[in-house]
Design a protein around this motif. Structure first.
Motif, PDB file in Angstrom:
ATOM      1  N   ARG A 164       0.825  -1.214   0.000  1.00 34.92           N
ATOM      2  CA  ARG A 164       0.000   0.000   0.000  1.00 34.92           C
ATOM      3  C   ARG A 164       0.854   1.257   0.000  1.00 34.92           C
ATOM      4  N   ARG A 165       1.918   1.245   0.761  1.00 33.26           N
ATOM      5  CA  ARG A 165       2.751   2.447   0.856  1.00 33.26           C
ATOM      6  C   ARG A 165       3.531   2.693  -0.430  1.00 33.26           C
ATOM      7  N   TYR A 166       3.858   1.605  -1.156  1.00 31.48           N
ATOM      8  CA  TYR A 166       4.645   1.734  -2.386  1.00 31.48           C
ATOM      9  C   TYR A 166       3.858   1.091  -3.531  1.00 31.48           C
ATOM     10  N   PRO A 167       2.833   1.754  -4.018  1.00 36.17           N
ATOM     11  CA  PRO A 167       1.935   1.137  -5.010  1.00 36.17           C
ATOM     12  C   PRO A 167       2.589   0.862  -6.348  1.00 36.17           C
ATOM     13  N   GLY A 168       3.727   1.492  -6.620  1.00 43.35           N
ATOM     14  CA  GLY A 168       4.437   1.211  -7.857  1.00 43.35           C
ATOM     15  C   GLY A 168       5.454   0.091  -7.734  1.00 43.35           C
ATOM     16  N   LEU A 169       5.533  -0.519  -6.557  1.00 43.47           N
ATOM     17  CA  LEU A 169       6.479  -1.603  -6.311  1.00 43.47           C
ATOM     18  C   LEU A 169       5.849  -2.934  -6.703  1.00 43.47           C
ATOM     19  N   THR A 170       6.504  -3.681  -7.581  1.00 43.53           N
ATOM     20  CA  THR A 170       6.011  -4.987  -8.015  1.00 43.53           C
ATOM     21  C   THR A 170       6.440  -6.043  -7.012  1.00 43.53           C
ATOM     22  N   ILE A 171       5.462  -6.728  -6.409  1.00 44.28           N
ATOM     23  CA  ILE A 171       5.718  -7.756  -5.399  1.00 44.28           C
ATOM     24  C   ILE A 171       5.123  -9.074  -5.869  1.00 44.28           C
ATOM     25  N   VAL A 172       5.961 -10.094  -5.988  1.00 39.23           N
ATOM     26  CA  VAL A 172       5.529 -11.439  -6.361  1.00 39.23           C
ATOM     27  C   VAL A 172       5.752 -12.338  -5.156  1.00 39.23           C
ATOM     28  N   LEU A 173       4.690 -12.986  -4.677  1.00 38.53           N
ATOM     29  CA  LEU A 173       4.783 -13.828  -3.495  1.00 38.53           C
ATOM     30  C   LEU A 173       5.084 -15.271  -3.890  1.00 38.53           C
ATOM     31  N   ASP A 174       6.271 -15.717  -3.522  1.00 37.83           N
ATOM     32  CA  ASP A 174       6.730 -17.054  -3.897  1.00 37.83           C
ATOM     33  C   ASP A 174       5.954 -18.154  -3.190  1.00 37.83           C
ATOM     34  N   HIS A 175       5.776 -19.269  -3.897  1.00 36.88           N
ATOM     35  CA  HIS A 175       5.191 -20.485  -3.334  1.00 36.88           C
ATOM     36  C   HIS A 175       3.843 -20.224  -2.659  1.00 36.88           C
ATOM     37  N   MET A 176       3.106 -19.233  -3.200  1.00 36.52           N
ATOM     38  CA  MET A 176       1.768 -18.935  -2.693  1.00 36.52           C
ATOM     39  C   MET A 176       1.795 -18.554  -1.215  1.00 36.52           C
ATOM     40  N   ALA A 177       2.979 -18.134  -0.733  1.00 30.62           N
ATOM     41  CA  ALA A 177       3.172 -17.771   0.680  1.00 30.62           C
ATOM     42  C   ALA A 177       2.844 -18.942   1.613  1.00 30.62           C
ATOM     43  N   ARG A 178       3.066 -20.159   1.135  1.00 29.26           N
ATOM     44  CA  ARG A 178       2.779 -21.339   1.955  1.00 29.26           C
ATOM     45  C   ARG A 178       3.973 -21.668   2.855  1.00 29.26           C
ATOM     46  N   GLU A 179       3.691 -22.381   3.942  1.00 31.56           N
ATOM     47  CA  GLU A 179       4.741 -22.847   4.842  1.00 31.56           C
ATOM     48  C   GLU A 179       5.209 -24.220   4.375  1.00 31.56           C
ATOM     49  N   SER A 180       6.481 -24.309   4.055  1.00 29.86           N
ATOM     50  CA  SER A 180       7.003 -25.464   3.317  1.00 29.86           C
ATOM     51  C   SER A 180       6.991 -26.768   4.093  1.00 29.86           C
ATOM     52  N   GLN A 181       6.867 -26.707   5.416  1.00 26.97           N
ATOM     53  CA  GLN A 181       6.872 -27.941   6.193  1.00 26.97           C
ATOM     54  C   GLN A 181       5.493 -28.573   6.292  1.00 26.97           C
ATOM     55  N   LEU A 182       4.457 -27.898   5.741  1.00 26.02           N
ATOM     56  CA  LEU A 182       3.082 -28.396   5.839  1.00 26.02           C
ATOM     57  C   LEU A 182       2.631 -29.031   4.536  1.00 26.02           C
ATOM     58  N   ARG A 183       1.584 -29.855   4.624  1.00 23.03           N
ATOM     59  CA  ARG A 183       1.026 -30.522   3.453  1.00 23.03           C
ATOM     60  C   ARG A 183      -0.503 -30.485   3.515  1.00 23.03           C
ATOM     61  N   ASP A 184      -1.092 -30.651   2.343  1.00 25.93           N
ATOM     62  CA  ASP A 184      -2.531 -30.879   2.206  1.00 25.93           C
ATOM     63  C   ASP A 184      -3.347 -29.756   2.862  1.00 25.93           C
ATOM     64  N   ASP A 185      -4.447 -30.082   3.529  1.00 25.85           N
ATOM     65  CA  ASP A 185      -5.323 -29.045   4.078  1.00 25.85           C
ATOM     66  C   ASP A 185      -4.594 -28.146   5.076  1.00 25.85           C
ATOM     67  N   ALA A 186      -3.702 -28.717   5.857  1.00 27.58           N
ATOM     68  CA  ALA A 186      -2.983 -27.928   6.863  1.00 27.58           C
ATOM     69  C   ALA A 186      -2.151 -26.833   6.217  1.00 27.58           C
ATOM     70  N   CYS A 187      -1.639 -27.106   5.036  1.00 22.17           N
ATOM     71  CA  CYS A 187      -0.801 -26.139   4.346  1.00 22.17           C
ATOM     72  C   CYS A 187      -1.593 -24.919   3.907  1.00 22.17           C
ATOM     73  N   PHE A 188      -2.868 -25.105   3.624  1.00 25.09           N
ATOM     74  CA  PHE A 188      -3.691 -24.014   3.101  1.00 25.09           C
ATOM     75  C   PHE A 188      -4.693 -23.488   4.133  1.00 25.09           C
ATOM     76  N   ALA A 189      -4.499 -23.844   5.393  1.00 21.75           N
ATOM     77  CA  ALA A 189      -5.460 -23.450   6.421  1.00 21.75           C
ATOM     78  C   ALA A 189      -5.565 -21.936   6.567  1.00 21.75           C
ATOM     79  N   ASP A 190      -4.478 -21.221   6.293  1.00 24.00           N
ATOM     80  CA  ASP A 190      -4.497 -19.762   6.427  1.00 24.00           C
ATOM     81  C   ASP A 190      -4.544 -19.057   5.077  1.00 24.00           C
ATOM     82  N   LEU A 191      -5.102 -19.722   4.085  1.00 22.21           N
ATOM     83  CA  LEU A 191      -5.104 -19.169   2.737  1.00 22.21           C
ATOM     84  C   LEU A 191      -5.800 -17.814   2.667  1.00 22.21           C
ATOM     85  N   ASP A 192      -6.772 -17.581   3.504  1.00 21.29           N
ATOM     86  CA  ASP A 192      -7.473 -16.292   3.483  1.00 21.29           C
ATOM     87  C   ASP A 192      -6.529 -15.119   3.703  1.00 21.29           C
TER      88      ASP A 192
END
Length: 293
Positions: A164-192
């Motif tokens: 928001r503060r830098y609207p001209g800054l291009t930000i790409v979030l790697d790996h869908m911002a997932r936590e790499s030690q998790l799998r399946d439903d637990a991995c996406f529990a905080d997807l919101d």
């Protein structure tokens, strides 16, 4: 269809003339996050990976130097210069380096350098996301139009104030911002928390390493609903595919075909954007001109 793999680690083994940081010496494999699937033991360079790409129908790839090599981009620069039409780089950068401001001014002058990739999963880097910690850096990247790929597992909420503060800054979030030690439903529990960033037009999602977050074999059906939610929230022009090849639990062909064929919510035009066109536009790496005839 132009297919660009937006996430592949190239690295060489530690040696005296090109050392790894002291804490990494002696490790045969590297693990991005404790508990995550380790990357393969053998180093990877272009001669091997280009053949793998060719067999899977992948046109281009973006080199992301792994954290064990420290802040060095030497290997990536050399490999990309050998294959400039097929390899780009999102290089590592240390904003705490004494000459960081000078480096940044000429960052995109380096051959095949497309931007910067930063990771925040270790304590020595986590403070960089705190308010005010790197204001000069975010501002400079916005001014210089340097795209950023950020790996922010568990800290995706801290991205919104920066975007928001830098609207001209291009930000790409790697790996869908997932936590790499998790799998399946637990991995996406905080997807919101990730989806809450979708109203911010300068935030993009790298849907990379998707097979790593499923315990099922190809076509990883159990995570398809979560991938659909990301796609619905951000749209195909703000999503990009990537493999993270060296830690895949499946073949490279299966990783490609997961998005190229298996995900039925992607129409032909959508696939073109997710598989290559989004990366070409966002990272300003033009698609090759069509050959006459």
């Amino acid at each position: 269809m132009l297919i660009t793999d937006t996430q592949v680690h190239f690295w060489e083994a530690h040696r005296a003339d090109q050392p790894w940081p002291a804490e990494e010496i002696g490790k045969k494999t590297f693990v991005a996050v404790p508990g995550a699937r380790p990357h393969r033991e053998a180093p990877l360079l272009a001669d091997e990976f280009l053949g793998i790409m060719d067999a899977a129908g992948v046109s281009r790839a973006i080199i992301v130097p792994p954290s064990p090599v420290g802040d060095s981009n030497i290997t990536a620069l050399r490999e990309a210069q050998r294959h400039p039409s097929r390899l780009g780089i999102m290089g590592r950068f240390n904003p705490d380096a004494p000459d960081a401001r000078r480096q940044l001014e000429h960052w995109l002058d380096q051959p095949r350098m497309l931007g910067i990739r930063m990771t925040f999963h270790k304590p020595k880097w986590s403070g960089w996301l705190e308010p005010g910690a790197l204001d000069w850096y975010w501002s400079a990247c916005e001014r210089l139009e340097i795209p950023l790929m950020l790996f922010v597992p568990g800290e995706v909420d801290k991205v919104a104030p920066i975007a928001r503060r830098y609207p001209g800054l291009t930000i790409v979030l790697d790996h869908m911002a997932r936590e790499s030690q998790l799998r399946d439903d637990a991995c996406f529990a905080d997807l919101d928390r990730l989806l809450a960033l979708s109203p911010l037009p300068n935030v993009y999602v790298k849907m990379s390493a998707a097979p790593c977050y499923s315990s099922q074999p190809y076509p990883f059906t159990n995570i398809a609903p979560y991938l659909r939610r990301i796609y619905d929230a951000f749209g195909p022009r703000r999503c990009m595919w990537g493999s993270d090849f060296t830690r895949l639990p499946c073949t490279y062909q299966e990783c490609v075909d997961h998005f190229r064929i298996a995900l039925d919510f992607l129409g032909p035009d959508d696939r073109e954007w997710v598989m290559g066109k989004t990366a070409a536009r966002v990272l300003r790496w033009p698609e090759p001109a069509a050959q006459p005839g």
